[in-house]
Motif scaffolding. Structure first.
Motif, short mmCIF file in Angstrom:
data_model
loop_
_atom_site.label_atom_id
_atom_site.label_comp_id
_atom_site.label_asym_id
_atom_site.label_seq_id
_atom_site.Cartn_x
_atom_site.Cartn_y
_atom_site.Cartn_z
N ARG A 39 -7.75 6.45 11.86
CA ARG A 39 -8.19 7.85 11.83
C ARG A 39 -7.83 8.49 10.49
O ARG A 39 -7.47 9.65 10.42
N ARG A 40 -7.93 7.70 9.42
CA ARG A 40 -7.66 8.16 8.07
C ARG A 40 -8.86 7.84 7.21
O ARG A 40 -9.47 6.78 7.35
N PRO A 41 -9.25 8.74 6.29
CA PRO A 41 -10.43 8.47 5.46
C PRO A 41 -10.15 7.38 4.43
O PRO A 41 -9.06 7.29 3.87
N ALA A 42 -11.15 6.57 4.21
CA ALA A 42 -11.08 5.56 3.14
C ALA A 42 -11.76 6.14 1.92
O ALA A 42 -12.77 6.83 2.04
N GLY A 43 -11.21 5.88 0.77
CA GLY A 43 -11.77 6.45 -0.45
C GLY A 43 -12.43 5.46 -1.34
O GLY A 43 -12.70 5.75 -2.50
N GLY A 44 -12.70 4.27 -0.85
CA GLY A 44 -13.33 3.26 -1.68
C GLY A 44 -12.31 2.47 -2.47
O GLY A 44 -12.26 1.26 -2.40
N GLY A 45 -11.45 3.13 -3.21
CA GLY A 45 -10.37 2.49 -3.95
C GLY A 45 -9.08 3.16 -3.56
O GLY A 45 -9.06 4.30 -3.14
N GLU A 46 -7.99 2.45 -3.66
CA GLU A 46 -6.72 3.02 -3.24
C GLU A 46 -6.17 3.98 -4.28
O GLU A 46 -6.55 3.92 -5.44
N GLY A 47 -5.30 4.81 -3.84
CA GLY A 47 -4.68 5.77 -4.74
C GLY A 47 -5.12 7.16 -4.41
O GLY A 47 -6.00 7.38 -3.61
N GLY A 48 -4.49 8.12 -5.05
CA GLY A 48 -4.78 9.50 -4.76
C GLY A 48 -5.55 10.19 -5.82
O GLY A 48 -5.89 9.71 -6.84
N PRO A 70 -1.98 11.87 -1.83
CA PRO A 70 -2.42 11.10 -0.65
C PRO A 70 -3.03 9.76 -1.06
O PRO A 70 -3.63 9.63 -2.12
N LEU A 71 -2.84 8.78 -0.20
CA LEU A 71 -3.42 7.46 -0.41
C LEU A 71 -4.67 7.31 0.45
O LEU A 71 -4.73 7.83 1.56
N TYR A 72 -5.64 6.60 -0.06
CA TYR A 72 -6.89 6.35 0.65
C TYR A 72 -7.12 4.85 0.73
O TYR A 72 -7.30 4.21 -0.31
N PRO A 73 -7.11 4.29 1.93
CA PRO A 73 -7.36 2.84 2.05
C PRO A 73 -8.72 2.48 1.46
O PRO A 73 -9.66 3.27 1.51
N GLN A 74 -8.79 1.30 0.87
CA GLN A 74 -10.07 0.82 0.37
C GLN A 74 -10.76 0.00 1.44
O GLN A 74 -10.11 -0.62 2.27
N GLU A 75 -12.07 0.00 1.42
CA GLU A 75 -12.85 -0.82 2.33
C GLU A 75 -12.82 -2.26 1.82
O GLU A 75 -12.84 -2.49 0.61
N ALA A 76 -12.81 -3.22 2.72
CA ALA A 76 -12.89 -4.62 2.33
C ALA A 76 -14.32 -4.96 1.92
O ALA A 76 -15.28 -4.45 2.51
N PHE A 104 0.84 -1.20 0.00
CA PHE A 104 0.00 0.00 0.00
C PHE A 104 0.87 1.25 0.00
O PHE A 104 0.62 2.20 -0.74
N LEU A 105 1.91 1.25 0.80
CA LEU A 105 2.75 2.44 0.96
C LEU A 105 3.73 2.64 -0.18
O LEU A 105 4.28 3.72 -0.34
N GLU A 106 3.95 1.61 -0.98
CA GLU A 106 4.87 1.72 -2.10
C GLU A 106 4.19 2.24 -3.37
O GLU A 106 4.81 2.29 -4.42
N SER A 107 2.94 2.62 -3.26
CA SER A 107 2.23 3.17 -4.42
C SER A 107 2.99 4.36 -4.96
O SER A 107 3.43 5.22 -4.20
N PRO A 108 3.16 4.43 -6.29
CA PRO A 108 3.93 5.53 -6.87
C PRO A 108 3.21 6.87 -6.73
O PRO A 108 1.99 6.93 -6.55
N ARG A 162 1.60 9.67 3.99
CA ARG A 162 0.94 9.43 2.71
C ARG A 162 -0.59 9.42 2.79
O ARG A 162 -1.27 9.29 1.78
N THR A 163 -1.15 9.51 4.00
CA THR A 163 -2.60 9.54 4.18
C THR A 163 -2.98 10.83 4.89
O THR A 163 -2.14 11.49 5.49
N LEU A 164 -4.24 11.18 4.80
CA LEU A 164 -4.72 12.41 5.42
C LEU A 164 -5.49 12.09 6.70
O LEU A 164 -6.15 11.06 6.79
N PRO A 165 -5.44 12.98 7.68
CA PRO A 165 -6.25 12.77 8.88
C PRO A 165 -7.74 12.96 8.57
O PRO A 165 -8.10 13.75 7.71
#
Length: 116
Positions: free
Chosen positions: A107-116, A33-39, A25-29, A87-90
């Motif tokens: 405590r970071r927002p998820a954006g549905g899909g990863e990436g910025g 900001p990165l947004y975790p995806q929901e499972a 996740f953290l090695e994304s080019p 790499r993530t936003l509060p």
């Protein structure tokens, strides 16, 4: 430790999988900001789609490991945590939106899909 855990999510190979997922996740080019995806579901396999779950697993493993291995894993996770914070936003609304909002990686927002 994994074999004796008794925790549904901490099973054989879970530590390796969680660490690999966190790193990937953290090695994304890029620098956005990165947004975790929901499972999609909470089974052992799909739950790792959410990097925050992978970090939850690492946290549980760190609590259960003996001192020596714990220190080694903690060093790796601490370095990754620093990158994650950068790499993530509060999320100022995480208290009302997030399960386990007391842990900093949730405590970071998820954006549905990863990436910025």
């Amino acid at each position: 430790m994994e074999r004796l855990s008794g925790d549904y999510y901490v099973h054989q190979g879970a530590t390796d999988r969680a660490l690999r997922r966190y790193r990937a996740f953290l090695e994304s080019p890029g620098r956005k900001p990165l947004y975790p995806q929901e499972a999609e579901c909470s089974c052992r396999g799909c739950s790792f789609d959410d990097v925050r779950h992978a970090r939850d697993v690492l946290d549980e493993v760190l609590r259960r490991l003996p001192v020596g291995p714990r220190a080694e894993l903690r060093r790796q996770v601490t370095r990754l945590d620093a990158v994650y914070r950068g790499r993530t936003l509060p999320d100022p609304f995480s208290d009302s939106r997030q399960w386990r909002s007391e842990v900093r990686w949730r405590r970071r927002p998820a954006g549905g899909g990863e990436g910025g």
